[in-house]
Every structure is written in C-alpha cells, then in structure tokens.
Design an enzyme around this catalytic site. Structure first.
Site: not given
Ligand code: ADP
Length: 158
Positions: A17, A41, A90, A128
């Site tokens: 992130h 969620k 990703r 996460s």
């Molecule tokens: P959500 O519940 O909205 O998917 P996340 O916090 O899991 O929330 O992810 C938010 C955004 O960040 C999403 O677009 C996800 O694909 C991106 N994201 C999460 N981890 C990574 C990573 N390691 N590299 C790039 N983008 C990421």
C-alpha cells in the site's frame, strides 16, 4: 494537477500500500487515502486504528488527506469532486475483482476513472491478510510491514 483518491481497507497498511501511496502522491495535487468501512466486511483493526497506522506510516508525504468513509466510496468522490481513483494491481488474480469494481463505480458516477498502478515485483504477493496470518504465529514481518505495524499485529493476536 488533479485530486485523486486511493481507497482501501488498509487492515493494516503494508509496504505494498505504501508504495502505491508514494507513487500516486507524485501524480496529483492532493491524494485522499480513504479507509473503507464496509459493514459486510470483518476487519481486524478499527477504523481509528487503521487511520492512525496510515498517518504514522505516511508522515513523510506532504500532499495527503487521510480519511474514512462509512458508506460508498463513490459518494466520497462526488462530495469532494474527485474523478480519479487509484487502485493497485498485484497478480492477475486481482484483475476480476478490480474490473468489476471499476465498472460498478462507473455506473454509479460516470465521471470516475480508475487508474491502476502495478505493484512492485517484490510486493506482488504481499497482502494485509497474509501479514496477519504470519503475525498471528509470531513470524517475521519485516518484508511486509513497518516495525510499528508488525508490533500492532503481534499485539492484536496476543
Ligand atoms: P480492499 O478491501 O479495498 O481490496 P485493500 O486494503 O486490500 O483494500 O487494498 C486496497 C488497494 O490496494 C487494492 O486496489 C489492492 O489491490 C491494492 N493493494 C493491496 N496490496 C497491494 C500490494 N502489495 N501491491 C499493490 N497494490 C496492493
């Protein structure tokens, strides 16, 4: 330059992130990093904790607004007149979900454009949920999250 929004759960913020936030912040005047709070969620950390962790991890970036939304992210975009949404991609496995989400958002607000930033190769498999799974068993989180976030994860699962 335009304002942009990067919404997510950030439960908690990982290096993946953070990389997207740092890169997106360079592309816009103000980047709104918005913590989602979807009642369907189940989150590990509260909204307040997720915001606090985001603030601490991004203190070095000047043009950020860190905030949260209880309802639809798209309503936040309308309220703040934001027409560009950043999402991270990703592996190919993210594509279906992100494609659906961006299409749905366009139905809700036709001005919105979703811009995808590809994750760094070293962050491709970083999430996460994976960090929490490893942290739950006391594993090494140094490749996933900052030290203070790692401590917060260990504490949460104690
Ligand atoms: P959500 O519940 O909205 O998917 P996340 O916090 O899991 O929330 O992810 C938010 C955004 O960040 C999403 O677009 C996800 O694909 C991106 N994201 C999460 N981890 C990574 C990573 N390691 N590299 C790039 N983008 C990421």
């Amino acid at each position: 330059m335009e304002k942009m929004i990067y919404p997510g759960s950030f439960d908690p913020i990982t290096f993946g992130h953070l990389d997207i936030i740092e890169r997106a912040a360079k592309l816009c005047s103000i980047l709104h990093v918005v913590v989602g709070n979807n009642p369907n969620k189940k989150y590990t950390f509260s909204v307040e904790e997720r915001i606090e962790m985001l603030k601490e991890s991004t203190a070095h970036i000047e043009n950020l607004v860190i905030s949260h939304v209880d309802g639809l992210i798209i309503d936040y975009c309308v309220d703040y007149d934001i027409a560009i949404m950043i999402r991270g991609l990703r592996a190919l496995s993210d594509f279906d979900y992100e494609f659906q989400l961006s299409t749905t958002n366009r139905f809700l607000y036709d001005k919105i454009e979703t811009v995808f930033l590809m994750s760094k190769p070293t962050h491709t498999f970083l999430s996460s949920s994976q960090a929490k799974e490893i942290g739950q068993f006391g594993g090494d989180l140094s490749q996933f999250v900052s030290d203070s976030i790692a401590q917060a994860i260990y504490k949460k699962f104690k």
